[in-house]
Design a protein around this motif. Structure first.
Motif, PDB file in Angstrom:
ATOM      1  N   LEU B  69      45.059  33.771  48.598  1.00 25.42           N
ATOM      2  CA  LEU B  69      45.118  35.075  47.928  1.00 25.42           C
ATOM      3  C   LEU B  69      44.426  36.149  48.778  1.00 25.42           C
ATOM      4  O   LEU B  69      44.894  37.291  48.860  1.00 25.42           O
ATOM      5  N   ILE B  70      43.322  35.777  49.421  1.00 23.02           N
ATOM      6  CA  ILE B  70      42.640  36.736  50.294  1.00 23.02           C
ATOM      7  C   ILE B  70      43.580  37.182  51.411  1.00 23.02           C
ATOM      8  O   ILE B  70      43.749  38.382  51.676  1.00 23.02           O
ATOM      9  N   LEU B  92      56.066  40.838  47.464  1.00 24.25           N
ATOM     10  CA  LEU B  92      56.819  39.664  47.020  1.00 24.25           C
ATOM     11  C   LEU B  92      56.145  38.387  47.499  1.00 24.25           C
ATOM     12  O   LEU B  92      56.087  37.394  46.775  1.00 24.25           O
ATOM     13  N   LEU B  93      55.608  38.432  48.709  1.00 23.56           N
ATOM     14  CA  LEU B  93      54.946  37.260  49.277  1.00 23.56           C
ATOM     15  C   LEU B  93      53.729  36.865  48.435  1.00 23.56           C
ATOM     16  O   LEU B  93      53.328  35.698  48.390  1.00 23.56           O
ATOM     17  N   LEU B  94      53.176  37.856  47.750  1.00 21.70           N
ATOM     18  CA  LEU B  94      52.009  37.629  46.908  1.00 21.70           C
ATOM     19  C   LEU B  94      52.323  36.605  45.817  1.00 21.70           C
ATOM     20  O   LEU B  94      51.424  35.926  45.320  1.00 21.70           O
ATOM     21  N   ILE B 170      38.182  37.929  47.086  1.00 23.74           N
ATOM     22  CA  ILE B 170      36.948  37.620  47.833  1.00 23.74           C
ATOM     23  C   ILE B 170      35.857  37.151  46.863  1.00 23.74           C
ATOM     24  O   ILE B 170      35.187  36.133  47.090  1.00 23.74           O
ATOM     25  N   GLY B 171      35.708  37.897  45.757  1.00 20.11           N
ATOM     26  CA  GLY B 171      34.712  37.505  44.755  1.00 20.11           C
ATOM     27  C   GLY B 171      35.005  36.123  44.195  1.00 20.11           C
ATOM     28  O   GLY B 171      34.097  35.299  44.001  1.00 20.11           O
ATOM     29  N   ALA B 172      36.294  35.839  43.955  1.00 20.21           N
ATOM     30  CA  ALA B 172      36.690  34.543  43.394  1.00 20.21           C
ATOM     31  C   ALA B 172      36.386  33.416  44.379  1.00 20.21           C
ATOM     32  O   ALA B 172      35.960  32.327  43.978  1.00 20.21           O
ATOM     33  N   ALA B 173      36.576  33.692  45.672  1.00 22.31           N
ATOM     34  CA  ALA B 173      36.301  32.658  46.677  1.00 22.31           C
ATOM     35  C   ALA B 173      34.818  32.294  46.656  1.00 22.31           C
ATOM     36  O   ALA B 173      34.459  31.113  46.696  1.00 22.31           O
ATOM     37  N   PHE B 174      33.957  33.318  46.568  1.00 20.20           N
ATOM     38  CA  PHE B 174      32.525  33.042  46.476  1.00 20.20           C
ATOM     39  C   PHE B 174      32.224  32.241  45.213  1.00 20.20           C
ATOM     40  O   PHE B 174      31.549  31.213  45.250  1.00 20.20           O
ATOM     41  N   TYR B 175      32.730  32.726  44.103  1.00 23.52           N
ATOM     42  CA  TYR B 175      32.402  32.090  42.831  1.00 23.52           C
ATOM     43  C   TYR B 175      32.916  30.653  42.793  1.00 23.52           C
ATOM     44  O   TYR B 175      32.265  29.772  42.218  1.00 23.52           O
ATOM     45  N   ALA B 176      34.066  30.421  43.434  1.00 23.91           N
ATOM     46  CA  ALA B 176      34.647  29.074  43.430  1.00 23.91           C
ATOM     47  C   ALA B 176      33.695  28.077  44.076  1.00 23.91           C
ATOM     48  O   ALA B 176      33.704  26.893  43.750  1.00 23.91           O
ATOM     49  N   ALA B 177      32.861  28.558  45.008  1.00 19.71           N
ATOM     50  CA  ALA B 177      31.920  27.664  45.692  1.00 19.71           C
ATOM     51  C   ALA B 177      30.708  27.356  44.823  1.00 19.71           C
ATOM     52  O   ALA B 177      29.859  26.567  45.205  1.00 19.71           O
TER      53      ALA B 177
END
Lengths: 189, 212
Positions: B69-70, B92-94, B170-177
């Motif tokens: 997603l990033i 569309l690629l999103l 970006i926030g989700a990637a941090f939180y996922a960790a």
């Protein structure tokens, strides 16, 4: 089509050079773009007064965002996107302006040469001024009639009435004071 | 003013002082992400034994999805900031991200008995996730919007939404960790909602701040 492609290639080349700081290239690019933009606006909105302002607006916008052109991408779509953006903005502004505008063929003058000469126009009530003058003492009334209404000079009025210039001045001064008082009272009442 | 005079004046000012949008974005993201990282370390911290857990497919999928997603939203933002760029194909690629997530949800539904679905969906920290992702996205969002102000987005609100999506990812990637809830069902419900909140904030900010 051939012509359009060669033009696109030339513009890409000029814009790349311009981004490197080549002033001459940038100048010839802008010089070619002005009529192109004028034509595009004309096709979209028709010819109208002030079209040149819009052309300049688009050129200025393009200039201010010229760092967003990607030298690997086509030039014309980039330019047209900026022009569309600016024109939509201008159309909004134009409508807003025209809505509050009144067109006049002949501009009204703030100062008309004639108006001060019309005695029966103007701010005061002429009838009450005449009555107030009639009520003045004889000496003062004479002074007003000769100096103001007949526009005689002080010397002429002095000769005609036999009064001294100083006496006429005093009478005129008192008359004006009396008239001002009389008319002022009336306005309040 | 005559157009010819204007052209001469503009040509005399040919030097470009502003950076290309890509460079500006990267430069703005360095402090933005650094702040988010600092907040992450200070407030959340890495999930215990995360390295040992990296073989766990659900956790791995969650982290990879955030990375995808990033990448996709970053590419979209770079298109949105350039006049005349092809936004549609990037948008569309999103769709790859929700498609991957939907596939993972299907797999989860088959892998887990139905009486556990509800518990997997709600997880342990749903509301905390909703608050934390926007919190960690804030600094990147400010950085991205500032970088976009330097560009020329044709559609300010859309560009703002793109910025919000990018920052949310970006926030989700941090939180996922940090987050112990790895089920795709949880991710689909709460991560999505949290990122959507950041996207809306970005769109509102963009509509105001990204006009030119």
């Amino acid at each position: 089509m051939e012509k359009v492609n060669s033009r696109e290639a030339r513009w890409v080349g000029l814009m790349r050079a311009a981004q490197q700081g080549d002033r001459a290239a940038y100048h010839s690019l802008l010089f070619e773009l002005a009529p192109f933009i004028r034509g595009a606006i004309g096709r979209r909105w028709g010819r109208f007064e002030g079209i040149e302002d819009l052309v300049q607006d688009v050129l200025l916008s393009m200039h201010s965002v010229r760092h967003t052109y990607d030298p690997q991408r086509p030039f014309t779509p980039w330019l047209m996107a900026i022009a569309r953006h600016r024109m939509a903005d201008n159309a909004r502004r134009y409508v807003r302006k025209v809505r509050n505008e009144v067109n006049v063929d002949e501009w009204p003058e703030t100062f008309s040469a004639h108006e001060p000469n019309y005695l029966d126009e103007g701010p005061g009530d002429v009838q009450s001024l005449r009555e107030a003058i009639a009520k003045l003492p004889v000496g003062q009334r004479q002074a007003v009639e000769m100096l103001k209404l007949q526009e005689m000079s002080l010397k002429g009025a002095s000769a005609a009435s036999g009064q001294s210039v100083a006496a006429l001045k005093v009478a005129m001064h008192r008359a004006l004071k009396a008239l001002r008082a009389a008319l002022g009272e009336e306005r309040q009442g | 003013m005559k157009t010819g005079d204007l052209i001469r004046a503009l040509a005399a000012d040919s030097e470009i002082r502003l950076r290309p949008p890509g460079q500006a974005l990267v430069l703005a993201l360095i402090p933005g992400v650094a702040i988010a990282l600092g907040l992450f370390v200070a407030v959340f911290g890495l999930r215990p034994q995360i390295v040992a857990l990296l073989g766990e497919p659900r956790l791995l999928f969650k982290l990879c999805l955030a990375a995808v997603l990033i990448g996709l939203s970053g590419a979209l933002v770079l298109r949105l900031v350039r006049p005349g760029a092809d936004v549609r194909s990037a948008a569309l690629l999103l769709a790859v991200a929700p498609a991957l997530l939907a596939a993972a949800c299907l797999a989860e539904i088959f892998a887990v008995p139905s009486n556990e679905w509800g518990q997997r969906l709600l997880g342990a920290n749903a509301l905390f996730c909703l608050k934390s992702i926007p919190f960690l996205s804030a600094a990147p969002l400010v950085a991205i919007v500032l970088a976009l102000r330097n560009g020329a987005p044709e559609h300010p609100a859309l560009a703002g939404a793109g910025a919000g999506l990018f920052a949310g990812a970006i926030g989700a990637a941090f939180y996922a960790a940090h987050c112990p809830d790895d089920s795709p069902l949880f991710v689909a419900a709460w991560y999505t909602l949290a990122i959507a909140i950041v996207t809306v904030i970005g769109a509102v900010a963009g509509a105001r701040l990204l006009r030119w």
